[in-house]
Motif scaffolding. Structure first.
Motif, PDB file in Angstrom:
ATOM      1  N   ASN A   1      72.100  35.818  35.893  1.00  0.00           N
ATOM      2  CA  ASN A   1      72.397  36.785  34.835  1.00  0.00           C
ATOM      3  C   ASN A   1      72.511  36.122  33.461  1.00  0.00           C
ATOM      4  OD1 ASN A   1      73.271  39.446  33.905  1.00  0.00           O
ATOM      5  ND2 ASN A   1      75.273  38.497  33.672  1.00  0.00           N
TER       6      ASN A   1
ATOM      7  N   MET B   1      66.887  33.655  44.745  1.00  0.00           N
ATOM      8  CA  MET B   1      67.103  34.003  43.333  1.00  0.00           C
ATOM      9  C   MET B   1      66.459  32.957  42.418  1.00  0.00           C
ATOM     10  SD  MET B   1      71.080  35.268  43.529  1.00  0.00           S
ATOM     11  CE  MET B   1      71.313  35.907  41.885  1.00  0.00           C
TER      12      MET B   1
ATOM     13  N   HIS C   1      83.015  38.136  34.505  1.00  0.00           N
ATOM     14  CA  HIS C   1      82.798  38.008  35.949  1.00  0.00           C
ATOM     15  C   HIS C   1      83.283  36.665  36.484  1.00  0.00           C
ATOM     16  CE1 HIS C   1      79.604  41.368  35.681  1.00  0.00           C
ATOM     17  NE2 HIS C   1      80.725  41.846  36.146  1.00  0.00           N
TER      18      HIS C   1
HETATM   19  C1  LIG Z   1      80.784  35.892  46.136  1.00  0.00           C
HETATM   20  C2  LIG Z   1      79.748  35.943  45.041  1.00  0.00           C
HETATM   21  C3  LIG Z   1      79.033  34.819  44.745  1.00  0.00           C
HETATM   22  C4  LIG Z   1      78.039  34.858  43.746  1.00  0.00           C
HETATM   23  N1  LIG Z   1      77.334  33.731  43.496  1.00  0.00           N
HETATM   24  C5  LIG Z   1      76.371  33.766  42.554  1.00  0.00           C
HETATM   25  C6  LIG Z   1      75.622  32.594  42.268  1.00  0.00           C
HETATM   26  O1  LIG Z   1      75.844  31.510  42.817  1.00  0.00           O
HETATM   27  N2  LIG Z   1      74.638  32.668  41.322  1.00  0.00           N
HETATM   28  C7  LIG Z   1      74.358  33.825  40.665  1.00  0.00           C
HETATM   29  O2  LIG Z   1      73.432  33.827  39.843  1.00  0.00           O
HETATM   30  N3  LIG Z   1      75.065  34.951  40.911  1.00  0.00           N
HETATM   31  C8  LIG Z   1      76.052  34.943  41.834  1.00  0.00           C
HETATM   32  N4  LIG Z   1      76.765  36.087  42.096  1.00  0.00           N
HETATM   33  C9  LIG Z   1      76.459  37.299  41.328  1.00  0.00           C
HETATM   34  C10 LIG Z   1      77.089  37.229  39.940  1.00  0.00           C
HETATM   35  O3  LIG Z   1      78.487  37.077  40.069  1.00  0.00           O
HETATM   36  C11 LIG Z   1      76.746  38.479  39.174  1.00  0.00           C
HETATM   37  O4  LIG Z   1      75.344  38.492  38.902  1.00  0.00           O
HETATM   38  C12 LIG Z   1      77.520  38.569  37.860  1.00  0.00           C
HETATM   39  O5  LIG Z   1      77.173  39.768  37.235  1.00  0.00           O
HETATM   40  C13 LIG Z   1      77.256  37.390  36.932  1.00  0.00           C
HETATM   41  O6  LIG Z   1      77.880  37.641  35.688  1.00  0.00           O
HETATM   42  P1  LIG Z   1      77.988  36.528  34.544  1.00  0.00           P
HETATM   43  O7  LIG Z   1      76.664  35.853  34.449  1.00  0.00           O
HETATM   44  O8  LIG Z   1      78.325  37.305  33.344  1.00  0.00           O
HETATM   45  O9  LIG Z   1      79.098  35.610  34.954  1.00  0.00           O
HETATM   46  C14 LIG Z   1      77.781  36.059  43.053  1.00  0.00           C
HETATM   47  C15 LIG Z   1      78.550  37.189  43.330  1.00  0.00           C
HETATM   48  C16 LIG Z   1      79.519  37.130  44.316  1.00  0.00           C
HETATM   49  C17 LIG Z   1      80.321  38.378  44.610  1.00  0.00           C
END
Ligand SMILES: Cc1cc2nc3c(=O)[nH]c(=O)nc-3n(C[C@H](O)[C@H](O)[C@H](O)COP(=O)(O)O)c2cc1C
Length: 149
Positions: free
Chosen positions: A59, A94, A8
C-alpha cells in the motif's frame, strides 16, 4: 532517530513502544501538531538525513509511486529532500504482482533506494521472497551509505 507510523501500523505496534525506544515523539497524524512553532511534516522532512520506510507495505509503495500524500508518513515523504530507502515486506504473490513490480520500478526511476526483501518463511505461512531484510542488515546498509562513500 524519529519514528512516523501509518494508522494501520499502529494496529501492530503501539506508538508508545517506539516513543520509548527512540526517546522522541512518534508521529502518526498529520494534524497532530505537537509544536506550534513548526508544521510537523515539513519540520520532520527537513530534519531527516535519511528516511527509511520499513516494513514497507504494498500500500505505501503504491502511494509513494503515485505521489500520494494522505497521511503523516506519505506527506513527509513527499516533502523531504533526504534520500529515501524502502525495505518491503509482503506475501510472495504480492511482491510479484505486476502492480507492485510496476510501482517498485517507478520508485527506482524516481531515485528511491531499496533494501530488497529476502527469501524465507513468511508470516502468512508461505515460503518465498517478501521477507523483510533483517533489521541489523538494514542498519548496516545505512551505516555503509554514510561512512563508506
Ligand atoms: C496480520 C496482517 C499482516 C499483514 N502483513 C502485510 C505485509 O507484510 N505486507 C503488506 O503489504 N501488507 C500487509 N498487510 C496488509 C496491510 O496491513 C494493509 O494493506 C494496510 O492497509 C497497509 O496500510 P499502510 O500501508 O498505511 O500501513 C497485513 C495485514 C494483516 C491483517
Amino acid at each position: 532517530m524519529k519514528v512516523m507510523m501509518t494508522e494501520h501500523a499502529t494496529e501492530f505496534v503501539p506508538p508508545l513502544s517506539f516513543q520509548v525506544l527512540s526517546r522522541n515523539d512518534v508521529y502518526t497524524n498529520t494534524f497532530d501538531e505537537k509544536n506550534s512553532k513548526v508544521v510537523a511534516h515539513i519540520d520532520l522532512a527537513d530534519w531527516a538525513d535519511l528516511v527509511i520506510v520499513a516494513p514497507a507495505t504494498a500500500n505505501i509503495i503504491a502511494k509513494m509511486a503515485n505521489g500520494q500524500a494522505d497521511d503523516m508518513v506519505t506527506t513527509t515523504l513527499l516533502a523531504t529532500e533526504a534520500p529515501v530507502w524502502v525495505a518491503p515486506a509482503m506475501n510472495v504473490h504480492m511482491i510479484n504482482h505486476p502492480a507492485v513490480v510496476r510501482n517498485i520500478n517507478q520508485l527506482y526511476a524516481d531515485g528511491v533506494r531499496f533494501i530488497e526483501p529476502e527469501e524465507g518463511y513468511l508470516a502468512c505461512g508461505y515460503v518465498g521472497r517478501g521477507r523483510l531484510e533483517e533489521p541489523e542488515k538494514i542498519v548496516q546498509r545505512v551505516h555503509e551509505f554514510f561512512f563508506r562513500r
